[in-house]
Structures are given as structure tokens and as C-alpha cells.
Design a protein around this motif. Structure first.
Motif, PDB file in Angstrom:
ATOM      1  N   GLU A  84       0.823  -1.210   0.000  1.00  0.00           N
ATOM      2  CA  GLU A  84       0.000   0.000   0.000  1.00  0.00           C
ATOM      3  C   GLU A  84       0.854   1.255   0.000  1.00  0.00           C
ATOM      4  OE1 GLU A  84      -3.393   0.132  -0.021  1.00  0.00           O
ATOM      5  OE2 GLU A  84      -3.492  -2.046  -0.132  1.00  0.00           O
ATOM      6  N   LEU A  85       1.965   1.201   0.696  1.00  0.00           N
ATOM      7  CA  LEU A  85       2.783   2.398   0.891  1.00  0.00           C
ATOM      8  C   LEU A  85       3.675   2.687  -0.306  1.00  0.00           C
ATOM      9  CD1 LEU A  85       3.957   1.777   4.553  1.00  0.00           C
ATOM     10  CD2 LEU A  85       2.197   3.359   3.778  1.00  0.00           C
ATOM     11  N   ASP A  86       4.028   3.955  -0.442  1.00  0.00           N
ATOM     12  CA  ASP A  86       5.080   4.310  -1.391  1.00  0.00           C
ATOM     13  C   ASP A  86       6.373   3.779  -0.793  1.00  0.00           C
ATOM     14  OD1 ASP A  86       3.346   5.677  -3.055  1.00  0.00           O
ATOM     15  OD2 ASP A  86       3.744   7.612  -2.120  1.00  0.00           O
ATOM     16  N   LEU A  87       7.041   2.907  -1.500  1.00  0.00           N
ATOM     17  CA  LEU A  87       8.263   2.297  -0.979  1.00  0.00           C
ATOM     18  C   LEU A  87       9.465   3.160  -1.320  1.00  0.00           C
ATOM     19  CD1 LEU A  87       9.404  -0.168   0.493  1.00  0.00           C
ATOM     20  CD2 LEU A  87       9.717  -1.243  -1.745  1.00  0.00           C
ATOM     21  N   ASN A  88      10.181   3.555  -0.295  1.00  0.00           N
ATOM     22  CA  ASN A  88      11.437   4.271  -0.470  1.00  0.00           C
ATOM     23  C   ASN A  88      12.553   3.241  -0.639  1.00  0.00           C
ATOM     24  OD1 ASN A  88      10.460   7.093   0.128  1.00  0.00           O
ATOM     25  ND2 ASN A  88       9.805   6.028   1.971  1.00  0.00           N
ATOM     26  N   THR A  89      13.747   3.674  -0.968  1.00  0.00           N
ATOM     27  CA  THR A  89      14.863   2.744  -1.086  1.00  0.00           C
ATOM     28  C   THR A  89      15.210   2.175   0.290  1.00  0.00           C
ATOM     29  OG1 THR A  89      16.575   4.397  -0.708  1.00  0.00           O
ATOM     30  CG2 THR A  89      15.819   4.105  -3.001  1.00  0.00           C
ATOM     31  N   SER A  90      15.830   1.012   0.295  1.00  0.00           N
ATOM     32  CA  SER A  90      16.256   0.429   1.568  1.00  0.00           C
ATOM     33  C   SER A  90      17.246   1.357   2.275  1.00  0.00           C
ATOM     34  CB  SER A  90      16.864  -0.956   1.347  1.00  0.00           C
ATOM     35  OG  SER A  90      17.963  -0.889   0.453  1.00  0.00           O
ATOM     36  N   TYR A  91      18.050   2.044   1.503  1.00  0.00           N
ATOM     37  CA  TYR A  91      18.998   3.013   2.044  1.00  0.00           C
ATOM     38  C   TYR A  91      18.265   4.096   2.850  1.00  0.00           C
ATOM     39  CZ  TYR A  91      22.518   6.768   1.880  1.00  0.00           C
ATOM     40  OH  TYR A  91      23.386   7.754   2.201  1.00  0.00           O
ATOM     41  N   ALA A  92      17.125   4.566   2.342  1.00  0.00           N
ATOM     42  CA  ALA A  92      16.361   5.611   3.032  1.00  0.00           C
ATOM     43  C   ALA A  92      15.887   5.128   4.400  1.00  0.00           C
ATOM     44  CB  ALA A  92      15.174   6.054   2.181  1.00  0.00           C
ATOM     45  N   TYR A  93      15.463   3.864   4.497  1.00  0.00           N
ATOM     46  CA  TYR A  93      14.989   3.346   5.790  1.00  0.00           C
ATOM     47  C   TYR A  93      16.143   3.199   6.776  1.00  0.00           C
ATOM     48  CZ  TYR A  93      10.496   2.715   3.606  1.00  0.00           C
ATOM     49  OH  TYR A  93       9.307   2.954   2.971  1.00  0.00           O
ATOM     50  N   LEU A  94      17.323   2.836   6.292  1.00  0.00           N
ATOM     51  CA  LEU A  94      18.484   2.777   7.179  1.00  0.00           C
ATOM     52  C   LEU A  94      18.815   4.170   7.716  1.00  0.00           C
ATOM     53  CD1 LEU A  94      20.736   0.324   5.150  1.00  0.00           C
ATOM     54  CD2 LEU A  94      19.584  -0.150   7.323  1.00  0.00           C
ATOM     55  N   LEU A  95      18.816   5.161   6.817  1.00  0.00           N
ATOM     56  CA  LEU A  95      19.074   6.526   7.259  1.00  0.00           C
ATOM     57  C   LEU A  95      17.985   7.013   8.203  1.00  0.00           C
ATOM     58  CD1 LEU A  95      20.354   8.324   4.042  1.00  0.00           C
ATOM     59  CD2 LEU A  95      21.648   7.814   6.127  1.00  0.00           C
ATOM     60  N   TRP A  96      16.730   6.687   7.881  1.00  0.00           N
ATOM     61  CA  TRP A  96      15.621   7.142   8.727  1.00  0.00           C
ATOM     62  C   TRP A  96      15.773   6.574  10.139  1.00  0.00           C
ATOM     63  CZ3 TRP A  96      12.398  10.732   6.783  1.00  0.00           C
ATOM     64  CH2 TRP A  96      11.425  11.190   7.666  1.00  0.00           C
ATOM     65  N   ALA A  97      16.082   5.281  10.224  1.00  0.00           N
ATOM     66  CA  ALA A  97      16.227   4.639  11.532  1.00  0.00           C
ATOM     67  C   ALA A  97      17.399   5.233  12.317  1.00  0.00           C
ATOM     68  CB  ALA A  97      16.401   3.139  11.365  1.00  0.00           C
ATOM     69  N   ARG A  98      18.431   5.675  11.606  1.00  0.00           N
ATOM     70  CA  ARG A  98      19.578   6.273  12.281  1.00  0.00           C
ATOM     71  C   ARG A  98      19.355   7.740  12.610  1.00  0.00           C
ATOM     72  NH1 ARG A  98      25.218   7.890   9.563  1.00  0.00           N
ATOM     73  NH2 ARG A  98      23.813   9.544   8.900  1.00  0.00           N
ATOM     74  N   ASP A  99      18.925   8.532  11.620  1.00  0.00           N
ATOM     75  CA  ASP A  99      18.914   9.986  11.773  1.00  0.00           C
ATOM     76  C   ASP A  99      17.599  10.566  12.277  1.00  0.00           C
ATOM     77  OD1 ASP A  99      21.507   9.928  10.885  1.00  0.00           O
ATOM     78  OD2 ASP A  99      21.025  10.539   8.838  1.00  0.00           O
ATOM     79  N   VAL A 122       6.316   3.859  12.762  1.00  0.00           N
ATOM     80  CA  VAL A 122       5.862   5.162  12.310  1.00  0.00           C
ATOM     81  C   VAL A 122       7.118   6.010  12.196  1.00  0.00           C
ATOM     82  CG1 VAL A 122       4.538   7.256  12.821  1.00  0.00           C
ATOM     83  CG2 VAL A 122       3.610   5.016  13.444  1.00  0.00           C
ATOM     84  N   SER A 123       7.302   6.611  11.044  1.00  0.00           N
ATOM     85  CA  SER A 123       8.410   7.541  10.864  1.00  0.00           C
ATOM     86  C   SER A 123       7.834   8.928  10.677  1.00  0.00           C
ATOM     87  CB  SER A 123       9.284   7.135   9.667  1.00  0.00           C
ATOM     88  OG  SER A 123       8.516   7.041   8.486  1.00  0.00           O
ATOM     89  N   GLY A 124       8.530   9.907  11.190  1.00  0.00           N
ATOM     90  CA  GLY A 124       8.059  11.273  11.092  1.00  0.00           C
ATOM     91  C   GLY A 124       9.137  12.253  11.508  1.00  0.00           C
ATOM     92  N   TYR A 125       8.753  13.506  11.531  1.00  0.00           N
ATOM     93  CA  TYR A 125       9.695  14.555  11.908  1.00  0.00           C
ATOM     94  C   TYR A 125       8.921  15.764  12.415  1.00  0.00           C
ATOM     95  CZ  TYR A 125       8.408  16.255   7.248  1.00  0.00           C
ATOM     96  OH  TYR A 125       7.701  16.666   6.141  1.00  0.00           O
ATOM     97  N   VAL A 126       9.625  16.607  13.141  1.00  0.00           N
ATOM     98  CA  VAL A 126       9.062  17.868  13.586  1.00  0.00           C
ATOM     99  C   VAL A 126       9.298  18.859  12.450  1.00  0.00           C
ATOM    100  CG1 VAL A 126       9.238  19.735  15.278  1.00  0.00           C
ATOM    101  CG2 VAL A 126       9.440  17.342  16.006  1.00  0.00           C
ATOM    102  N   ARG A 127       8.250  19.555  12.051  1.00  0.00           N
ATOM    103  CA  ARG A 127       8.367  20.487  10.924  1.00  0.00           C
ATOM    104  C   ARG A 127       9.325  21.613  11.276  1.00  0.00           C
ATOM    105  NH1 ARG A 127       3.200  21.987   8.359  1.00  0.00           N
ATOM    106  NH2 ARG A 127       4.557  23.616   7.562  1.00  0.00           N
ATOM    107  N   PRO A 128      10.360  21.834  10.473  1.00  0.00           N
ATOM    108  CA  PRO A 128      11.333  22.893  10.767  1.00  0.00           C
ATOM    109  C   PRO A 128      10.702  24.285  10.825  1.00  0.00           C
ATOM    110  CG  PRO A 128      12.156  21.445   9.045  1.00  0.00           C
ATOM    111  CD  PRO A 128      10.729  21.049   9.301  1.00  0.00           C
TER     112      PRO A 128
END
Length: 173
Positions: A41-56, A74-80
Motif C-alpha cells: 500500500e505504501l510508497d516504498l522508499n529505497t532500503s537506504y532511506a529506511y536505514l538513514l531514517w532509523a539512524r537519523d 511510524v516515521s516522522g519529523y518535527v516540521r522545521p
């Protein structure tokens, strides 16, 4: 910027066979990618993106595990430009763990410390499950759920469906 790392030292621990919530680590990146891929269902990002997301973006994300195996995130961020608004990037739950309210539990985990007043996400008009999830989340937090156009199909270079912005505010904690 609000400190959303407070929950990281106190993960919600589950008993055997029950979900536990915690901040992701880089070691969770591959599992996050697989869960997103397998959702179909989801837009799949590259595996690299998920590694970076989990780290950063660990401080603004959560992973759900059952018996130490990741079953959702759940991945997310605080809006700058709006540090009191949390933007949800992706919500994913493995088929084996669906129907247990896990997505809602993860969203609640991310806003539990009261560091944000609003939650935003984008949803395509035909994604009834996500619309129900975020509407329910808004109701539970005593907030209004405002919908507006954000990204039209013409803005996407790949024929992606339009994305509606759901803004849930103000959150009661």
C-alpha cells in the motif's frame, strides 16, 4: 525544537507475544523497509532511506516489536518551520500484527510527552484505512481534523495520486 527523545529511555514493554514500542535503531532499517514493501500500500522508499531514517530520525520515530521482532513503525519529523507540529511520514504494520490497534498505539507514543500541539500527515483520497486511523486519533485527542489539498497529481512526475493534508490540532495530551 521540542525534544521527542524522552520516550526512548522508557520503551513500552510488551509481555511475550504482545507489542512493545521503542525508538528504532539502524539495525531496524531493513525490517522497516520489508514491512513497508510487504504492505503493498505504501510508497516504498529505497532500503537506504529506511536505514538513514532509523539512524537519523530515531528521535521522531517508533518501532513496534513482538518478541523482539519489528512488526510496525511510524516515521516522522518535527516540521522545521513549525516546531510544535509533528509530520507523520509513514505508518506501517505487518499483516501479522494488524487489527490490534498498533498503529494508534505508535502515534500515541510519539505525542505522549506533549512536545507538539499538532499532528499532520498526507493521505490519498482512496486510503480509507489511513483516513479512519487519523480521524480516530484526532477524536481521541480532542482535536479537530482539517483536510486540505496539498500535492496535486500534476505536481508528481510519476502519476502519483493527489495527497490531502490532514492537520489534527490542537492535541490534548
Amino acid at each position: 525544537m521540542p525534544d521527542l527523545t524522552e520516550n526512548s529511555s522508557n520503551p513500552a514493554s510488551g509481555t511475550a507475544g504482545e507489542p512493545a514500542l521503542r525508538r528504532p535503531t539502524v539495525e531496524d532499517g531493513a525490517a522497516m523497509w520489508r514491512i513497508a514493501r510487504d504492505s503493498q500500500e505504501l510508497d516504498l522508499n529505497t532500503s537506504y532511506a529506511y536505514l538513514l531514517w532509523a539512524r537519523d530520525f530515531s528521535a521522531t520515530s517508533v518501532v513496534a516489536t513482538i518478541d523482539d521482532e519489528p512488526v510496525g513503525f511510524v516515521s516522522g519529523y518535527v516540521r522545521p518551520d513549525d516546531p510544535r507540529t509533528f509530520m507523520v511520514w509513514q505508518v506501517a504494520v505487518d499483516a501479522s500484527a494488524r487489527g490490534k490497534g498498533l498503529a494508534r498505539q505508535m502515534l500515541d507514543f510519539l505525542v505522549a510527552d506533549g512536545a507538539v500541539d499538532a499532528l499532520e500527515t498526507t493521505i490519498t483520497a482512496d486510503n480509507e484505512a489511513s483516513i479512519a486511523l487519523f480521524t480516530s486519533f484526532g477524536t481521541a485527542h480532542g482535536a479537530s481534523v482539517d483536510r486540505s489539498d496539498l500535492f496535486t497529481t500534476e505536481m508528481f512526475p510519476d502519476g502519483h495520486d493527489a495527497e490531502l493534508l490532514f492537520r489534527i490540532a490542537p492535541l490534548s495530551h
